[in-house]
Design a protein around this motif. Structure first.
Motif, PDB file in Angstrom:
ATOM      1  N   VAL A 114       0.846  -1.203   0.000  1.00 33.77           N
ATOM      2  CA  VAL A 114       0.000   0.000   0.000  1.00 33.77           C
ATOM      3  C   VAL A 114       0.883   1.254   0.000  1.00 33.77           C
ATOM      4  CG1 VAL A 114      -1.741   1.300   1.287  1.00 33.77           C
ATOM      5  CG2 VAL A 114      -1.846  -1.215   1.232  1.00 33.77           C
ATOM      6  N   VAL A 115       1.849   1.274   0.918  1.00 33.67           N
ATOM      7  CA  VAL A 115       2.725   2.453   1.025  1.00 33.67           C
ATOM      8  C   VAL A 115       3.588   2.574  -0.238  1.00 33.67           C
ATOM      9  CG1 VAL A 115       4.469   3.614   2.422  1.00 33.67           C
ATOM     10  CG2 VAL A 115       2.759   2.172   3.524  1.00 33.67           C
ATOM     11  N   ALA A 116       4.038   1.422  -0.739  1.00 35.25           N
ATOM     12  CA  ALA A 116       4.841   1.444  -1.968  1.00 35.25           C
ATOM     13  C   ALA A 116       4.039   2.084  -3.103  1.00 35.25           C
ATOM     14  CB  ALA A 116       5.263   0.026  -2.333  1.00 35.25           C
ATOM     15  N   GLY A 117       2.746   1.812  -3.126  1.00 34.44           N
ATOM     16  CA  GLY A 117       1.884   2.408  -4.147  1.00 34.44           C
ATOM     17  C   GLY A 117       1.876   3.936  -4.072  1.00 34.44           C
ATOM     18  N   TRP A 118       2.059   4.468  -2.878  1.00 34.21           N
ATOM     19  CA  TRP A 118       2.075   5.938  -2.737  1.00 34.21           C
ATOM     20  C   TRP A 118       3.221   6.558  -3.517  1.00 34.21           C
ATOM     21  CZ3 TRP A 118       1.464   6.136   3.373  1.00 34.21           C
ATOM     22  CH2 TRP A 118       0.206   5.604   3.704  1.00 34.21           C
ATOM     23  N   SER A 119       4.320   5.810  -3.693  1.00 36.86           N
ATOM     24  CA  SER A 119       5.448   6.375  -4.439  1.00 36.86           C
ATOM     25  C   SER A 119       5.058   6.583  -5.908  1.00 36.86           C
ATOM     26  CB  SER A 119       6.688   5.485  -4.321  1.00 36.86           C
ATOM     27  OG  SER A 119       6.445   4.236  -4.912  1.00 36.86           O
ATOM     28  N   ILE A 120       4.179   5.717  -6.411  1.00 33.59           N
ATOM     29  CA  ILE A 120       3.741   5.883  -7.803  1.00 33.59           C
ATOM     30  C   ILE A 120       2.985   7.200  -7.944  1.00 33.59           C
ATOM     31  CG2 ILE A 120       2.336   4.921  -9.679  1.00 33.59           C
ATOM     32  CD1 ILE A 120       2.677   2.164  -8.438  1.00 33.59           C
ATOM     33  N   SER A 121       2.115   7.473  -6.973  1.00 29.35           N
ATOM     34  CA  SER A 121       1.346   8.701  -7.099  1.00 29.35           C
ATOM     35  C   SER A 121       2.229   9.937  -6.881  1.00 29.35           C
ATOM     36  CB  SER A 121       0.129   8.648  -6.175  1.00 29.35           C
ATOM     37  OG  SER A 121       0.231   9.564  -5.166  1.00 29.35           O
ATOM     38  N   SER A 122       3.227   9.828  -5.984  1.00 29.44           N
ATOM     39  CA  SER A 122       4.133  10.966  -5.801  1.00 29.44           C
ATOM     40  C   SER A 122       4.884  11.263  -7.096  1.00 29.44           C
ATOM     41  CB  SER A 122       5.145  10.683  -4.699  1.00 29.44           C
ATOM     42  OG  SER A 122       4.507  10.729  -3.458  1.00 29.44           O
ATOM     43  N   PHE A 123       5.261  10.197  -7.776  1.00 30.82           N
ATOM     44  CA  PHE A 123       5.950  10.368  -9.056  1.00 30.82           C
ATOM     45  C   PHE A 123       5.044  11.121 -10.039  1.00 30.82           C
ATOM     46  CE2 PHE A 123       6.644   8.586 -13.363  1.00 30.82           C
ATOM     47  CZ  PHE A 123       7.863   9.185 -13.609  1.00 30.82           C
ATOM     48  N   TYR A 124       3.794  10.704 -10.081  1.00 32.23           N
ATOM     49  CA  TYR A 124       2.831  11.358 -10.973  1.00 32.23           C
ATOM     50  C   TYR A 124       2.725  12.856 -10.649  1.00 32.23           C
ATOM     51  CZ  TYR A 124      -1.781  13.073 -12.296  1.00 32.23           C
ATOM     52  OH  TYR A 124      -2.794  13.851 -12.752  1.00 32.23           O
ATOM     53  N   TYR A 125       2.608  13.184  -9.368  1.00 34.10           N
ATOM     54  CA  TYR A 125       2.500  14.590  -8.968  1.00 34.10           C
ATOM     55  C   TYR A 125       3.744  15.384  -9.328  1.00 34.10           C
ATOM     56  CZ  TYR A 125      -2.018  14.686  -6.751  1.00 34.10           C
ATOM     57  OH  TYR A 125      -3.364  14.688  -6.547  1.00 34.10           O
ATOM     58  N   CYS A 126       4.912  14.737  -9.149  1.00 40.10           N
ATOM     59  CA  CYS A 126       6.158  15.442  -9.464  1.00 40.10           C
ATOM     60  C   CYS A 126       6.242  15.774 -10.944  1.00 40.10           C
ATOM     61  CB  CYS A 126       7.363  14.616  -9.040  1.00 40.10           C
ATOM     62  SG  CYS A 126       7.566  14.626  -7.267  1.00 40.10           S
ATOM     63  N   ILE A 127       5.804  14.839 -11.767  1.00 40.19           N
ATOM     64  CA  ILE A 127       5.804  15.110 -13.207  1.00 40.19           C
ATOM     65  C   ILE A 127       4.902  16.322 -13.489  1.00 40.19           C
ATOM     66  CG2 ILE A 127       5.033  14.227 -15.458  1.00 40.19           C
ATOM     67  CD1 ILE A 127       7.563  12.926 -14.661  1.00 40.19           C
ATOM     68  N   LYS A 128       3.749  16.308 -12.814  1.00 45.14           N
ATOM     69  CA  LYS A 128       2.797  17.405 -13.005  1.00 45.14           C
ATOM     70  C   LYS A 128       3.424  18.730 -12.546  1.00 45.14           C
ATOM     71  CE  LYS A 128      -1.572  18.745 -11.072  1.00 45.14           C
ATOM     72  NZ  LYS A 128      -2.371  18.411  -9.922  1.00 45.14           N
ATOM     73  N   TRP A 129       4.020  18.725 -11.355  1.00 45.61           N
ATOM     74  CA  TRP A 129       4.616  19.965 -10.825  1.00 45.61           C
ATOM     75  C   TRP A 129       5.795  20.415 -11.669  1.00 45.61           C
ATOM     76  CZ3 TRP A 129       4.505  17.282  -5.456  1.00 45.61           C
ATOM     77  CH2 TRP A 129       3.244  17.440  -4.875  1.00 45.61           C
ATOM     78  N   SER A 130       6.593  19.452 -12.117  1.00 46.23           N
ATOM     79  CA  SER A 130       7.781  19.816 -12.889  1.00 46.23           C
ATOM     80  C   SER A 130       7.386  20.445 -14.218  1.00 46.23           C
ATOM     81  CB  SER A 130       8.661  18.590 -13.150  1.00 46.23           C
ATOM     82  OG  SER A 130       9.151  18.104 -11.934  1.00 46.23           O
ATOM     83  N   THR A 131       6.252  20.012 -14.751  1.00 44.35           N
ATOM     84  CA  THR A 131       5.867  20.553 -16.053  1.00 44.35           C
ATOM     85  C   THR A 131       4.985  21.791 -15.930  1.00 44.35           C
ATOM     86  OG1 THR A 131       4.127  18.881 -16.112  1.00 44.35           O
ATOM     87  CG2 THR A 131       6.088  18.435 -17.411  1.00 44.35           C
ATOM     88  N   SER A 132       4.090  21.817 -14.915  1.00 44.14           N
ATOM     89  CA  SER A 132       3.214  22.997 -14.880  1.00 44.14           C
ATOM     90  C   SER A 132       3.272  23.805 -13.582  1.00 44.14           C
ATOM     91  CB  SER A 132       1.774  22.599 -15.229  1.00 44.14           C
ATOM     92  OG  SER A 132       1.458  21.346 -14.734  1.00 44.14           O
ATOM     93  N   GLY A 133       4.329  23.611 -12.811  1.00 40.64           N
ATOM     94  CA  GLY A 133       4.511  24.477 -11.632  1.00 40.64           C
ATOM     95  C   GLY A 133       4.029  23.831 -10.343  1.00 40.64           C
ATOM     96  N   TYR A 134       4.809  24.086  -9.286  1.00 41.47           N
ATOM     97  CA  TYR A 134       4.504  23.473  -7.987  1.00 41.47           C
ATOM     98  C   TYR A 134       3.424  24.265  -7.258  1.00 41.47           C
ATOM     99  CZ  TYR A 134       5.185  21.868  -3.175  1.00 41.47           C
ATOM    100  OH  TYR A 134       4.992  21.367  -1.917  1.00 41.47           O
ATOM    101  N   VAL A 135       2.492  23.533  -6.672  1.00 37.85           N
ATOM    102  CA  VAL A 135       1.446  24.173  -5.887  1.00 37.85           C
ATOM    103  C   VAL A 135       1.547  23.648  -4.465  1.00 37.85           C
ATOM    104  CG1 VAL A 135      -1.039  24.582  -5.703  1.00 37.85           C
ATOM    105  CG2 VAL A 135      -0.014  24.040  -7.929  1.00 37.85           C
ATOM    106  N   THR A 136       1.923  24.512  -3.513  1.00 36.17           N
ATOM    107  CA  THR A 136       2.019  24.065  -2.116  1.00 36.17           C
ATOM    108  C   THR A 136       0.653  23.570  -1.656  1.00 36.17           C
ATOM    109  OG1 THR A 136       3.664  25.759  -1.723  1.00 36.17           O
ATOM    110  CG2 THR A 136       2.677  24.776   0.218  1.00 36.17           C
ATOM    111  N   GLY A 137       0.666  22.436  -1.000  1.00 37.34           N
ATOM    112  CA  GLY A 137      -0.599  21.919  -0.457  1.00 37.34           C
ATOM    113  C   GLY A 137      -1.492  21.285  -1.506  1.00 37.34           C
TER     114      GLY A 137
END
Ligand code: PFF
Length: 481
Positions: free
Chosen positions: A110-133
């Motif tokens: 379950v926790v390992a699965g969270w790394s997949i979603s963090s990766f997804y968010y990082c791609i999003k932030w890296s391409t369209s800007g980081y949003v705190t929170g």
């Protein structure tokens, strides 16, 4: 049977595989947040003592059994204990390990699965800007379809690699990715020193302050020593069975222990520096410290670090990979048993064990908010006093929720109890000469040398007494604080 297990190809294979098993979410996710929850320094000191006095000897004991017998845990104990006292008892220790593997893997995925979603968010932030929170951790872990999907994805990945055999995939990948993970952690550590909170973070980790709840802290430190080094459930027996006879068990164990400890301390330093530098992150994290790895780090990557937006996605891939090399070893312990004992094919063994484990994973995945019943689950009910309350307190530290209960039960009970019997077996039952030979600690006359006597002393007295003492105290409900 040995064809399937005899897979690490290079001479470094064992150290890499075993380090891959040891270094994982225990270091990057769990150690920082339990250290935070237990108020730092005092807990760290107890933990380091557990690693050195208990973890290291148990690690050597497991590898001795594995390499000597060249078998997975249950048959390894059958073979090693042949014609020795309590011959029929010792294989049960192997079975206990299989149960521990099953329990750990169900929440680990379950926790390992969270790394997949963090990766997804990082791609999003890296391409369209980081949003705190942007990520509200509570909402994220409470989203049932998402949690189930991520867990399933990670479980399938683990099962796939285990069916494929290991040398070609995971061993090769470990060789490249472990050094990359280490390098990124070193970079992050260096970067942390430029932040205001670095001094406070170091003081928090290394000043031996008293623990909030001493009894609980002691058990948790001991349990985590087992968890982080993958001990007490036969993973190192299994991996030790692939180890070449020429390699030094002492050196390999020391290398694994050192690497594992270093990575855990670096991860904590990095995260605490962020927490002390940006108090708003602490507020956002609230009580769900378990989200630390996934909530605090993006803040540093995207607001404080040169090239952070490139490094961030790479980092979470590596977190996923570190988790993967651990889930593989967990599944391998269960699968190798079915292959060895029931003579199942590797594919059938993997399919059946992964299926059963995933059923438990579903319960864990839904127990962080998605299902109220599972999130508040306590095996012995919700009483505030009486026998049922004591049982909940003793075995689950009164933690609510299926995943928390599984985590506590496996790390703080199943693994230490397994480790207790493993040290007793190698310390007292297994022939000393054979153990000394495996360790390369025989003198010219062929007798165990002085160094072996030290190892034997740790195995016979220090490790089992420490484990037995802490467990007995916790069972009797004594507060160490
Ligand atoms: N040592 C792994 C970690 O720290 O993440 C977890 C683990 C793997 C525990 C394999 C036990 C095991 F057999």
């Amino acid at each position: 049977m040995s064809n399937q297990r005899d897979q690490w190809s290079s001479s470094l294979g064992f150290v890499l595989a075993a380090a891959g098993s040891a270094v994982g979410l225990g270091n990057l996710w769990k150690f920082p947040y339990i250290t935070w929850d237990n108020q730092g320094g005092g807990f760290v000191l107890v933990y380091l003592a557990c690693i050195l006095l208990v973890g290291m000897p148990v690690m050597m004991a497991e590898i001795i059994i594995g390499r000597h017998t060249q078998e997975s845990p249950v048959p390894a104990f059958e073979k090693a204990a042949k014609n020795l006292p309590l011959e029929k008892f010792w294989p049960i220790v192997g079975w206990l390990g299989v149960i521990a593997g099953l329990v750990i893997l169900s929440f680990y995925a379950v926790v390992a699965g969270w790394s997949i979603s963090s990766f997804y968010y990082c791609i999003k932030w890296s391409t369209s800007g980081y949003v705190t929170g942007d990520v509200k951790f509570g909402e994220f872990v409470g989203n049932a379809p998402l949690q189930l999907g991520l867990t399933l994805a990670f479980s399938l990945l683990t099962a796939f690699i285990v069916t494929r055999g290991i040398a070609g995939g995971i061993e090769k990948a470990t060789k490249v990715l472990m050094p990359v993970l280490l390098s990124i952690l070193v970079l992050l550590t260096l970067n942390s020193f430029t932040l205001d909170g670095a001094g406070q973070a170091l003081a928090f980790i290394f000043t031996p302050s008293p623990m909030k709840d001493g009894e609980h802290g002691f058990l948790e430190a001991l349990g985590h020593a087992f968890f982080t080094l993958s001990l007490g459930m036969g993973a190192m027996i299994t991996y030790g069975s692939y180890m070449g006879k020429k390699e030094s068990i002492l050196k390999a164990s020391a290398a694994i222990v050192l690497l594992d400890t270093l990575i855990a301390l670096m991860a904590s330093f990095i995260m605490f520096t962020i927490l002390f530098s940006f108090p708003s992150v602490v507020e956002k994290m609230g009580k769900s410290t378990a989200g630390m790895l996934f909530v605090t780090l993006p803040e540093m990557f995207y607001t404080e670090m040169p090239f952070g937006s490139i490094i961030a996605p790479i980092f979470y891939i590596l977190v996923g990979f570190a988790a993967l090399s651990s889930t593989i070893s967990l599944l391998e312990v269960v699968v190798s048993l079915f292959v060895d004992k029931l003579k199942w094919s590797r594919i059938k063994a993997t399919a059946v064990s992964s299926g059963v484990i995933f059923a438990f994973s579903v319960l864990c995945a839904l127990s962080n908010g998605a299902s109220a019943w599972l999130s508040n689950f306590k095996l012995f009910g919700n009483a505030d006093s009486g026998l049922m309350y004591s049982l909940n307190k003793t075995f689950f530290a009164n933690k609510a929720g299926f995943m928390n209960a599984f985590d506590h039960l496996s790390a703080n009970w199943l693994l230490p109890v397994g480790g207790f019997f493993i040290t007793l077996f190698v310390g007292w039952v297994f022939p000393a000469k054979v153990a000394a030979d495996e360790l390369g600690m025989l003198d010219e006359q062929g007798n165990p040398n002085k160094l072996f006597k030290t190892v034997q002393f740790l195995l016979r007295f220090i490790a089992p007494v420490a484990i037995g003492y802490i467990i007995a105290k916790v069972m009797l409900g004594t507060d160490f604080a």
